[in-house]
Enzyme design. Sequence first.
Site, mmCIF file in Angstrom:
data_model
loop_
_atom_site.group_PDB
_atom_site.id
_atom_site.type_symbol
_atom_site.label_atom_id
_atom_site.label_comp_id
_atom_site.label_asym_id
_atom_site.label_seq_id
_atom_site.Cartn_x
_atom_site.Cartn_y
_atom_site.Cartn_z
ATOM 1 N N VAL B 13 39.312 27.922 36.262
ATOM 2 C CA VAL B 13 40.659 27.474 36.637
ATOM 3 C C VAL B 13 40.641 26.015 37.089
ATOM 4 C CG1 VAL B 13 42.618 27.857 38.191
ATOM 5 C CG2 VAL B 13 41.385 29.811 37.231
ATOM 6 N N VAL B 128 49.689 35.361 41.290
ATOM 7 C CA VAL B 128 50.300 36.549 40.675
ATOM 8 C C VAL B 128 50.822 36.183 39.292
ATOM 9 C CG1 VAL B 128 52.075 38.328 40.866
ATOM 10 C CG2 VAL B 128 51.039 37.386 42.933
ATOM 11 N N GLY B 130 49.467 34.810 36.714
ATOM 12 C CA GLY B 130 48.934 33.633 36.028
ATOM 13 C C GLY B 130 50.009 32.606 35.734
ATOM 14 N N ILE B 132 52.933 32.987 34.568
ATOM 15 C CA ILE B 132 54.321 33.434 34.683
ATOM 16 C C ILE B 132 54.943 32.949 35.983
ATOM 17 C CG2 ILE B 132 55.855 35.417 34.667
ATOM 18 C CD1 ILE B 132 53.573 37.067 33.501
ATOM 19 N N GLY B 183 35.603 38.704 26.462
ATOM 20 C CA GLY B 183 35.716 37.909 27.688
ATOM 21 C C GLY B 183 36.946 38.261 28.519
ATOM 22 N N GLU B 186 35.145 41.612 32.977
ATOM 23 C CA GLU B 186 33.869 41.147 33.518
ATOM 24 C C GLU B 186 32.790 42.201 33.298
ATOM 25 O OE1 GLU B 186 33.996 38.969 37.079
ATOM 26 O OE2 GLU B 186 36.183 38.832 37.051
ATOM 27 N N ASP B 197 42.640 44.641 41.403
ATOM 28 C CA ASP B 197 43.232 43.332 41.105
ATOM 29 C C ASP B 197 44.763 43.435 41.135
ATOM 30 O OD1 ASP B 197 43.010 40.510 39.800
ATOM 31 O OD2 ASP B 197 44.339 41.631 38.465
ATOM 32 N N LYS B 201 47.842 41.800 43.847
ATOM 33 C CA LYS B 201 49.039 41.083 43.416
ATOM 34 C C LYS B 201 50.319 41.750 43.918
ATOM 35 C CE LYS B 201 46.561 39.281 39.407
ATOM 36 N NZ LYS B 201 46.166 39.637 38.015
ATOM 37 N N GLY B 299 43.634 33.275 32.448
ATOM 38 C CA GLY B 299 43.161 32.279 31.493
ATOM 39 C C GLY B 299 43.187 30.892 32.105
#
Lengths: 397, 397
Positions: B13, B128, B130, B132, B183, B186, B197, B201, B299
Amino acid sequence: MSVKAAVLGYGVVGSGVVELFYKNKKSIEKRAGKEMDIKYILDLRDFPDSPYRDKLTKDFNDIVNDDEVSVVAECMGGVEPAFTFVKACLEKGKSVSTSNKELVAEKGDILLKTAKDNNCNFFFEASVGGAIPIIRPLHKCLAANDISRVAGILNGTTNFILTKMYNDNMPFDTALKLAQQLGYAEKDPTADIEGHDACRKICIISSLVYGKHVYPKSVCTKGISSLELCDVESAEVLGYAIKLIASVTRLDDGRILPAVMPMLVPFDSIISGVNDVFNAVMVYADGIDQAMFYGRGAGKLPTASAVLGDVINSVQHDNTVDSQTWEPSDDDSFIAPISSFSSRWYFRLPAGAECSAEGAYSSESGVSFVTEDILTYDEAAAKAGELGAKAFIPVLE
Amino acid sequence: MSVKAAVLGYGVVGSGVVELFYKNKKSIEKRAGKEMDIKYILDLRDFPDSPYRDKLTKDFNDIVNDDEVSVVAECMGGVEPAFTFVKACLEKGKSVSTSNKELVAEKGDILLKTAKDNNCNFFFEASVGGAIPIIRPLHKCLAANDISRVAGILNGTTNFILTKMYNDNMPFDTALKLAQQLGYAEKDPTADIEGHDACRKICIISSLVYGKHVYPKSVCTKGISSLELCDVESAEVLGYAIKLIASVTRLDDGRILPAVMPMLVPFDSIISGVNDVFNAVMVYADGIDQAMFYGRGAGKLPTASAVLGDVINSVQHDNTVDSQTWEPSDDDSFIAPISSFSSRWYFRLPAGAECSAEGAYSSESGVSFVTEDILTYDEAAAKAGELGAKAFIPVLE
């Protein structure tokens, strides 16, 4: 001291603004960080039974000359007198939020400059996509992106009609009548069905994203009134839904190409599943790849929600210019003509026509197929002439 | 004088933030209204071939003690040392944007208070969904609304696996392996497939919307690792897609009920068409009715886009607190237990079981149906026991 607001116009949207404000006043004030109240509601009509009749006035001067009023919600619609009223408010340093897409599409550049010059805000989240947050996400949340295209369903009336044609095999005229019965279409439905409403909205988005005012007259606009049921049915067999798409694309030469046209949307695109009166806007950009915003594009409370969101933001950002401005445009040389538009195309040839296209679908209505090749608008029109096509419609890629 | 930024962490990131910033520097500066540059990049590793090696430092003190640095992007992940670093920056009045959902879910209340006390901003749009835009729309654009529920697909890895199970009849284990190869998952996929995860969020969204910190430990969290392919197939026949849904609902008694669970989503809901690694968040509220936000939930560049959007907003709102705060929570009595959850339910009984439910679907895997009645979680569990059900899954209403 509490912040005093005024609402211009007590029609569907204006009365929604007042209703939603008093319903959620406590949480709105908490978010705004200040106490707030509505001091005036402007309307030429009488509302003797309204619980807010004490706030009603027929004289705009009551509002513009009251220094206590610092924020104004314009919900009248139409260019005049809205333009004169909004400009006068901004010149007095009162921030304005509007749901009036005609006003923003025709006069946005002037009003944004007036706001900036007077250190206040001109917000218009409600003018595009009703309840859907799209204006603020575009210029705030996506501010780090280079936006290459915006495409969406920006008119709920036509999307309702197309959904009925698709789901219930209802011909256009019958679906339009149903929309009118349900209050989704006006008595004179021209602005919706001929694409003018969607055109104003894509003008606003284009101006915001690319920084120069795009006028409705510069945009190629086609509606859905000549769309035949058999094309909706053939498109479905070929794997597409037909939607009225308003889009703006930046071409390789730097010019932009805004357009409003019926298009075939592949079923694997999430836009194909946007039905009934719902709207959706897809944004394509280098950072995000793609993002979509979906919701109710019209209606009393949905539009009021967007107007009030802007009002709250004005209160939070008192004396800060938080709205994105764009430049006026003296000519439209930055706008590419529709002849530059290119995509794959759907063609429908007369029934029984010979056709070698792969995956062609024959029915008693004709022979339909989608080209594998990308063709410009002019190339597609020429091909349609050669083939004697009854219909040709672009594909949303 | 130009604004100086620092980036903490030069992983996926962080390097995306640097890349996107320099790619779009000119338009970013135009939107921010000021010249900007990145002065430091913090990472313990060496990057001798990086074009930005002159900006790299291993010493956080370089950044926190440099008064020229006014804005910081935290992209390290994990609670520590991120928490210590972010808090120190905020205490010096440096605004911080983060993509670190663990940090916000565990320490958001403290960091928001620290920011407010020091007249700077703590933003977390990237934590939260990504790319969006969801955090800013929730507390800005929808500020006039009373939000009754938020429900969405907040984990791309599990949505990819579920899409493969659905589209390609791929068993869970095979789909997980494919996700790892591509990818998307993990090596240790626990945090994704067990719902942790998505839980972090929905904690962030719940805290933001309802104003009190919701900790992950207070949220009933179920993953998809025990989901069987036959349930995905039966659900399809019955008219549903199975998705991992993170949701928070306000109950009639004022308590809120956050949860993460696989759920059946009806095909006529647009959420059912959200596939592959895409995320989507649906918001239900009194003004807007419903709105959905869709895009890439993870991403390099998508997440960087959200971090940088916040950085730009910090620069625009220098010396203004624009971030929404929420209160710490001493106990979780405002959170309802999962036994209060109610919906219609999908049941799968053993093959050949007698079943009088309308529309039941029989196959060699069993007899599946969806109840007409709304049942609480406890009622559904009791019924599953009585019937000897092999699976029971709630429906997203």
